[in-house]
Design an enzyme around this catalytic site. Sequence first.
Site, PDB file in Angstrom:
ATOM      1  CE1 TYR A   6      -2.527  -3.672  -8.131  1.00  0.00           C
ATOM      2  CE2 TYR A   6      -1.355  -1.672  -7.521  1.00  0.00           C
ATOM      3  CZ  TYR A   6      -1.722  -2.980  -7.252  1.00  0.00           C
ATOM      4  OH  TYR A   6      -1.278  -3.593  -6.116  1.00  0.00           O
ATOM      5  N   GLY A  60       0.780  -1.234   0.000  1.00  0.00           N
ATOM      6  CA  GLY A  60       0.000   0.000   0.000  1.00  0.00           C
ATOM      7  C   GLY A  60       0.811   1.283   0.000  1.00  0.00           C
ATOM      8  CE1 TYR A  87      -9.886   1.118  -7.821  1.00  0.00           C
ATOM      9  CE2 TYR A  87      -7.982   1.368  -9.242  1.00  0.00           C
ATOM     10  CZ  TYR A  87      -8.836   0.564  -8.534  1.00  0.00           C
ATOM     11  OH  TYR A  87      -8.648  -0.794  -8.531  1.00  0.00           O
ATOM     12  CD  GLU A 109       1.125  -9.367   1.301  1.00  0.00           C
ATOM     13  OE1 GLU A 109       1.024 -10.584   1.524  1.00  0.00           O
ATOM     14  OE2 GLU A 109       0.143  -8.600   1.255  1.00  0.00           O
ATOM     15  N   PRO A 110       4.795  -4.854  -0.927  1.00  0.00           N
ATOM     16  CG  PRO A 110       6.944  -3.968  -1.161  1.00  0.00           C
ATOM     17  CD  PRO A 110       6.166  -5.041  -0.441  1.00  0.00           C
ATOM     18  N   GLY A 111       3.653  -3.451  -4.004  1.00  0.00           N
ATOM     19  CA  GLY A 111       3.545  -3.669  -5.445  1.00  0.00           C
ATOM     20  C   GLY A 111       3.834  -2.361  -6.160  1.00  0.00           C
ATOM     21  NE  ARG A 112      -0.474   2.108  -5.441  1.00  0.00           N
ATOM     22  CZ  ARG A 112      -1.633   2.075  -6.082  1.00  0.00           C
ATOM     23  NH1 ARG A 112      -1.811   2.808  -7.140  1.00  0.00           N
ATOM     24  NH2 ARG A 112      -2.629   1.325  -5.647  1.00  0.00           N
ATOM     25  CB  CYS A 115     -17.617   3.642 -27.861  1.00  0.00           C
ATOM     26  SG  CYS A 115     -17.031   3.450 -29.526  1.00  0.00           S
ATOM     27  NE  ARG A 138      -4.411   2.833 -10.192  1.00  0.00           N
ATOM     28  CZ  ARG A 138      -4.109   4.035  -9.734  1.00  0.00           C
ATOM     29  NH1 ARG A 138      -3.550   4.934 -10.536  1.00  0.00           N
ATOM     30  NH2 ARG A 138      -4.353   4.372  -8.494  1.00  0.00           N
TER      31      ARG A 138
HETATM   32  C1  LIG Z   1      -3.217  -8.252   0.124  1.00  0.00           C
HETATM   33  C2  LIG Z   1      -2.512  -7.239  -0.679  1.00  0.00           C
HETATM   34  N1  LIG Z   1      -1.183  -7.111  -0.529  1.00  0.00           N
HETATM   35  C3  LIG Z   1      -0.470  -6.203  -1.238  1.00  0.00           C
HETATM   36  C4  LIG Z   1      -1.095  -5.369  -2.161  1.00  0.00           C
HETATM   37  C5  LIG Z   1      -0.257  -4.395  -2.927  1.00  0.00           C
HETATM   38  O1  LIG Z   1      -0.632  -3.090  -2.731  1.00  0.00           O
HETATM   39  P1  LIG Z   1       0.271  -1.911  -3.342  1.00  0.00           P
HETATM   40  O2  LIG Z   1       0.475  -2.237  -4.781  1.00  0.00           O
HETATM   41  O3  LIG Z   1      -0.557  -0.696  -3.152  1.00  0.00           O
HETATM   42  O4  LIG Z   1       1.551  -1.910  -2.588  1.00  0.00           O
HETATM   43  C6  LIG Z   1      -2.485  -5.468  -2.335  1.00  0.00           C
HETATM   44  C7  LIG Z   1      -3.174  -4.589  -3.290  1.00  0.00           C
HETATM   45  O5  LIG Z   1      -4.338  -4.587  -3.491  1.00  0.00           O
HETATM   46  C8  LIG Z   1      -3.211  -6.436  -1.574  1.00  0.00           C
HETATM   47  O6  LIG Z   1      -4.516  -6.573  -1.720  1.00  0.00           O
END
Ligand SMILES: Cc1ncc(COP(=O)(O)O)c(C=O)c1O
Length: 488
Positions: free
Chosen positions: A445, A291, A388, A333-336, A415, A384
């Site tokens: 995303y 997050g 959002y 668990e970072p993604g973004r 469209c 997005r």
């Molecule tokens: C369980 C869980 N972990 C990690 C993430 C990754 O979040 P972010 O990409 O914002 O770091 C998410 C995103 O929805 C999630 O649902």
Amino acid sequence: MTSKSGQSSTAGSPLAPGWLEVPADLNALHEPLWAAGVERNSDGELTIEGLTVSELQRQYGTPLFVLSETDFRARARAFSDAFNDAFADICGGVDVYYAGKSFLCTSVVRWVEEEGLRLDTASGGELAVAARAGIPGADVALHGNNKSDGEIHRALDMQLGRIVVDSLDELDRVAAIAANRGDTAKVMLRLTPGVHAHTHEFIATAHEDQKFGLSMAGDSTEKAGLSAAEEAVAAAVRHGSIDLLGLHCHIGSQIFEPDGFALAAEKLLDFLAAMQTKYSIVLPELDLGGGYGIAYTPVDTPRPAAEIAQAMAAVVRSKCAALGISAPRISIEPGRAIVGSTTFTLYEVGTLKTVRVDSPGAGGDVTHPRRYVSVDGGMSDNPRPVLYDADYSAILASRASDAAPQLSRVVGKHCESGDIVVRDVYLPKDVAAGDLLAVPGTGAYCWALSSNYNYLARPGVVAVRDGSARLIVRGETEEDLLNRDMGV
Ligand SMILES: Cc1ncc(COP(=O)(O)O)c(C=O)c1O
């Protein structure tokens, strides 16, 4: 007034949102938005590690996701180093699970592994990518609020390091499937700590009302006094086929302040300590989710990973001391925050039109221009803004310009009148058909959420490293689009 590049700076349009300033120099790159290695060359064209965007378009077409592998690896390492340093004395370090849902393909899995991270997946399809990339199952987590039996079997086949169980129903299902196979499932329980963070603020109440996780509220099951979370702990302890590793939470996305993470960590540690005492167990793992926010526009100011890590570590350290427990091993668990800023999307400009819009609150007789700049992609490669209301920014990429800024809305070719790529941005007045625009911050995303709406082919992804580019996901062709149409 004149800016450094000789452009006249004009007053902002009354149609622009309050946060959007007229840039002093429309050609300048606002550093937090871009991957390392992106700059303008002496001709004014945008380049990445020396490759011009026009070369990239010639070779791969547009729209195109242009991802810096160099930057991805650096951000993955930076996150991992910051958290490992901050938690070294507390629990020996942190396990960083890259959230594959943000952007996943086999190359990315290999980079993640090579940089010492692990992988968080959320479906059988994501597990298939992980398996094809060859990452050991022990380094993979599986999420999801509605895992199929097939996905649970696959997780056990791959001997995943953790299955993050989302509900009491699912716990029983995982236990039964594992027992039938004569297997043991390594399980984390996903809890909802009642902390929901959204963008800049967090609210420490109310977010029971959502589909994810086991509630920690006292009356959340029919068993008097037992929360769903506690009932799950008790059930997990009873099931011989479950190895209960610990607890998990994820409080939201695009969060800048560490307070929400810290509050969630405190609540989970309180609960963990209580469960350890009550059930005479040790829960060795605590996952605090992802997050961490990134910059999408010049007004977004994400905190450095080290600052967030230190703030979270301070809370975990003092809470564990106050509770008299040894700290569990922490994971995140970072993604973004790893992939988001590594990528820009390259589009070609097509149709332009300018409309006159009533000035907000001015009674209807004063109108202002808003220019619509259409590009060759849209909500199919970046949903997005529609999903959002997400804000992005854009620059003219194929050349520099000394033209005056004009408030513009970058829109796609679908469209759908809501098909907006960048809602409000100042672009040079002379932007014309055939120009290339670059939208930064599209690593997370965007490709992952892309669709074939209007039978548009999903764009490819090009990775750049050491000054050369290669396709890591090829763009779809018309043949791909027609392949599944059975024609019967
Ligand atoms: C369980 C869980 N972990 C990690 C993430 C990754 O979040 P972010 O990409 O914002 O770091 C998410 C995103 O929805 C999630 O649902």
